[in-house]
Write an enzyme that holds these catalytic residues in place. Structure first.
Site, mmCIF file in Angstrom:
data_model
loop_
_atom_site.group_PDB
_atom_site.id
_atom_site.type_symbol
_atom_site.label_atom_id
_atom_site.label_comp_id
_atom_site.label_asym_id
_atom_site.label_seq_id
_atom_site.Cartn_x
_atom_site.Cartn_y
_atom_site.Cartn_z
ATOM 1 N N LYS A 76 0.840 -1.188 0.000
ATOM 2 C CA LYS A 76 0.000 0.000 0.000
ATOM 3 C C LYS A 76 0.881 1.246 0.000
ATOM 4 C CE LYS A 76 -4.051 1.836 2.468
ATOM 5 N NZ LYS A 76 -5.017 1.566 3.572
ATOM 6 N N SER A 151 -9.566 2.252 2.344
ATOM 7 C CA SER A 151 -8.525 2.952 1.626
ATOM 8 C C SER A 151 -7.513 2.023 0.950
ATOM 9 C CB SER A 151 -7.773 3.888 2.583
ATOM 10 O OG SER A 151 -7.119 3.145 3.611
ATOM 11 N N SER A 175 -10.674 -0.036 6.241
ATOM 12 C CA SER A 175 -9.865 0.102 5.027
ATOM 13 C C SER A 175 -9.280 -1.195 4.503
ATOM 14 C CB SER A 175 -8.741 1.115 5.266
ATOM 15 O OG SER A 175 -9.272 2.418 5.354
#
Length: 456
Positions: A76, A151, A175
């Site tokens: 990420k 996210s 997320s």
């Protein structure tokens, strides 16, 4: 035969270990897939093809040294990667290149994984829709007009598309779970401290965690075995080493079912899919009971702690995007009395849920209150005619669970009539991560929804 890029990480690791497939072959299969589909999906935002190829060649020249030897993985874009651009989804860091790897990256590399690149995220992970001013929006592989969630939306979309078999993510208010639900993959929010995340500014903050994402529960379990474990720089790091539950199946398990977590609005299509989950567990031999929960104290506790964290972490930055700036401003208004009340609310809820889990082994509920929404929409503003006050409110079904300090997974549970994925959320008491994955694997194997690939 399954294409190389859609093999599970477990199978990839076995093939490399037995010299049936090389790490270079696996990497090139993933890079070819990225070239083919990423321009439409926008999941991988920084690619480290040359570095990854060098690492794959080195892996093929060496004896297998870890459980992920030769397996590609993506990180990420909130996670620092040495020598590889890490923007945090913010124009303020558009050209930022860290000098060191984050601990989770070091652990994955030490296990033999090949770092392939970075996945998209909203600015500083702010929100459950993956869009930012640096790279734009990530699209849902099952319907390119829809959101991939967030996210960790870039990670989920990359997994679903076959670009990579494993990806790390993070979760404060959903997320890891929300994008897994939106993209028909598996995401685990571990018990805080299970995956250590050292911090120089908020080392004691327990709402935000790092965790694994993959296309199967088995792969998530494998990744957890690598990224978990004690780290003295993380003050609430769990000393016990994570291990998979030795028990198989869910026969005899006590399952609590909550269709709305105490009265939350849930989109009808989402509700129809998640309502099939209790029957699956019953057919597998579990004892299922619908329960009435009151998690409403989590609302204020989550918002106060989240706001305080944003002011602490980003309050000194100028030029923030609107969502991050709004959170910072909310944090600047938090008082000592607010924090005291939030602590009392969270502590009371924790004790009540400890009593609750004395009677049940797992709780199942919706992950998200809606299916994937149009990618042009910044957030969900109403559900079933119920107006929502702000961009956070549509994810209460995820962030109320975050307050419980509990492990929670999103597992593919089916599709809406439009073909949009929906996940079911499986929750257990704190530290019972292995039980969550045991239940998730039984559900996954009984339904097979995770094997349905997107029409790219």
């Amino acid at each position: 035969m399954t294409a190389l890029h859609y093999l599970t990480a477990t199978e990839m690791a076995r093939l490399v270990r037995t010299r049936q497939v090389s790490a270079v072959e696996l990497l090139r299969a993933c890079l070819d897939r990225i070239e083919q589909v990423n321009p439409r999906v926008n999941a991988i935002v920084t690619l480290a093809a040359e570095q990854a190829l060098d690492a794959a060649k080195a892996a093929d020249a060496a004896e297998p040294a870890g459980p992920l030897h030769g397996v590609p993985v993506a990180h990420k874009d909130l996670v620092d990667t040495a020598g590889l651009r890490t923007t945090y989804g913010s124009p303020l860091f558009a050209e930022h290149v860290p000098g060191t790897d984050a601990p989770i990256v070091r652990r994955l590399k030490a296990a033999g994984a090949i770092s392939l690149g970075k996945t998209n995220t909203p600015e500083f992970g702010t929100g459950s829709h993956t869009v930012n001013e640096v790279f734009g929006a990530t699209r849902n592989p099952y319907d390119l007009s829809r959101s991939a969630g967030g996210s960790s939306g870039g990670a989920a979309a990359a997994l679903a598309s076959g670009m990579v078999p494993l990806a790390d993510g993070s979760d404060m208010g959903g997320s890891l779970r929300n994008p897994a639900s939106f993209c028909n993959v598996v995401g685990l929010r571990p018990t805080p401290g299970r995956v250590p995340a050292p911090s120089e500014t908020s080392a004691w903050y327990t709402l935000s965690v790092l965790g694994p994402m993959a296309r199967t529960v088995e792969d998530v379990t494998l990744m957890m075995s690598v990224i978990s474990g004690f780290d003295p720089r993380s003050p609430y790091s769990i000393t016990e080493r994570f291990a998979a539950d030795p028990e198989e199946g869910v026969a005899g398990l006590r399952v609590a079912w909550s269709p709305d977590l105490g009265g939350l609005p849930v989109d009808q299509a989402t509700a129809a899919v998640t309502a099939t989950a209790p029957g699956v567990f019953e057919r597998l031999g579990a004892h299922v009971e619908q329960v009435d929960l009151d998690l409403s104290d989590a609302e204020e506790a989550f918002r106060v702690y989240r706001a305080w964290h944003y002011a602490l972490s980003f309050g000194d930055l100028r030029g923030l995007g609107p969502n991050t700036a709004w959170n910072v401003e909310q944090g600047r208004q938090v008082t000592g009395a607010d924090l005291a009340r939030a602590e009392r609310l969270r502590s009371g809820l924790y004790q009540r849920m400890a009593d609750f889990f004395d009677g049940y082994d797992v709780l199942i509920a919706p992950v998200s209150q809606v299916p994937p929404f149009p990618v042009e929409h910044p957030y969900v503003s109403e559900i079933n005619g119920v107006e929502l006050p702000d961009y956070l409110a549509w994810m209460r079904s995820a962030y109320w669970i975050s307050v419980l300090h509990a492990p929670a997974a999103s597992v593919p549970a089916g599709f809406t009539p439009e073909g949009l994925p929906v996940g079911v959320q499986i929750v257990a008491r704190p530290f019972a991560d292995a039980r969550v994955l045991r239940a998730a694997r039984a559900f996954e194997q009984a339904t097979g929804y995770g094997t349905r690939r997107p029409p790219l």
